[in-house]
Design a protein around this motif. Structure first.
Motif, mmCIF file in Angstrom:
data_model
loop_
_atom_site.group_PDB
_atom_site.id
_atom_site.type_symbol
_atom_site.label_atom_id
_atom_site.label_comp_id
_atom_site.label_asym_id
_atom_site.label_seq_id
_atom_site.Cartn_x
_atom_site.Cartn_y
_atom_site.Cartn_z
ATOM 1 N N CYS A 49 0.846 -1.189 0.000
ATOM 2 C CA CYS A 49 0.000 0.000 0.000
ATOM 3 C C CYS A 49 0.885 1.243 0.000
ATOM 4 N N HIS A 99 -8.196 5.434 2.098
ATOM 5 C CA HIS A 99 -8.516 6.069 3.378
ATOM 6 C C HIS A 99 -7.730 7.371 3.480
ATOM 7 N N GLU A 112 -3.437 0.369 12.033
ATOM 8 C CA GLU A 112 -4.615 -0.458 11.732
ATOM 9 C C GLU A 112 -5.081 -0.253 10.301
ATOM 10 N N ARG A 113 -5.062 0.997 9.824
ATOM 11 C CA ARG A 113 -5.484 1.270 8.447
ATOM 12 C C ARG A 113 -4.492 0.665 7.444
ATOM 13 N N GLU A 115 -2.534 -1.966 7.997
ATOM 14 C CA GLU A 115 -2.708 -3.422 8.013
ATOM 15 C C GLU A 115 -3.938 -3.829 7.217
ATOM 16 N N GLU A 116 -4.993 -3.031 7.316
ATOM 17 C CA GLU A 116 -6.204 -3.310 6.553
ATOM 18 C C GLU A 116 -5.926 -3.182 5.055
ATOM 19 N N ALA A 117 -5.202 -2.132 4.675
ATOM 20 C CA ALA A 117 -4.871 -1.922 3.266
ATOM 21 C C ALA A 117 -4.006 -3.060 2.724
ATOM 22 N N ARG A 119 -4.027 -6.127 3.764
ATOM 23 C CA ARG A 119 -4.897 -7.298 3.597
ATOM 24 C C ARG A 119 -5.725 -7.190 2.322
ATOM 25 N N VAL A 120 -6.232 -6.005 2.053
ATOM 26 C CA VAL A 120 -7.034 -5.794 0.837
ATOM 27 C C VAL A 120 -6.190 -6.057 -0.411
#
Length: 204
Positions: A49, A99, A112-113, A115-117, A119-120
């Protein structure tokens, strides 16, 4: 390629602090002092990301984002914004940004954002690899096996397939078994699910 978080910010202190933060959380990163520097390094094989400052000298974060979209970049982009940049950041979400986070950042929220990115992006790459795998398997089918597969997917039984293709039921059974083996499935339901998944990935 190993997933990375690509930090693009013209403030050296911000770049260094973000890199240290991510390192402490076990997240690999690379830093770039300008949009131009990242553009020079970008290639379609990059995974992970991008954390992008919205305001930079020369090329801005928004301009870099637009340029990356033109290049077909699909990495999730998280914008770092000042309070006055929020309306601008919101508009980038409508254009596909992942985001945005206001400065000064809350470390936990930012991680957290990110890590989410990550994963996506990993899920997207897995889906693309799966679609390629299915296409490879489809190309292994002979023209007659393709015909049999299409009729199987249409819900036809072996006798109906034999009549439609003017071949014996035994030949249909052999071709059907070969299709299942080459596609890596055991039932017509699994075959239908596999083809549906491939079609959905091509449309996405």
């Amino acid at each position: 390629m190993t997933p990375q978080t690509y930090i693009v910010d013209d403030d050296e202190a911000v770049r260094d602090s973000l890199a240290c933060l991510l390192e402490s959380r076990g997240i690999e990163s690379q830093t770039y002092p300008s949009a131009e520097a990242f553009l020079e390094a970008w290639n379609p094989s990059l995974a992970g990301c991008i954390v992008l400052d919205i305001r930079m000298e020369e090329m801005s974060g928004i301009e870099l984002f637009d340029r990356l979209l033109e290049l077909g970049c699909r990495l999730p982009v998280i914008f770092l914004t000042g309070h006055g940049d929020v309306p601008m950041a919101v508009s980038t979400l409508k254009n596909g940004a992942f985001h945005f986070i206001e400065k000064p950042c809350n470390d936990t929220e930012l991680v957290e954002r990110i890590e989410e990115a990550l994963r996506v992006d990993a899920a997207r790459r897995d889906a693309e690899e799966s679609a390629v795998s299915i296409e490879v398997r489809l190309k292994r089918l002979s023209p007659r096996e393709r015909q049999v597969m299409e009729l199987v997917l249409a819900g036809k039984i072996n006798k109906q397939i034999a009549d439609e293709l003017n071949i014996s039921v035994r030949t249909v059974e052999v071709r059907r078994a070969s299709v299942f083996e080459k596609m890596g499935v055991k039932t017509a339901i699994e075959l239908g699910q596999l083809i549906a998944r491939s079609d959905g990935q091509r449309r996405s």
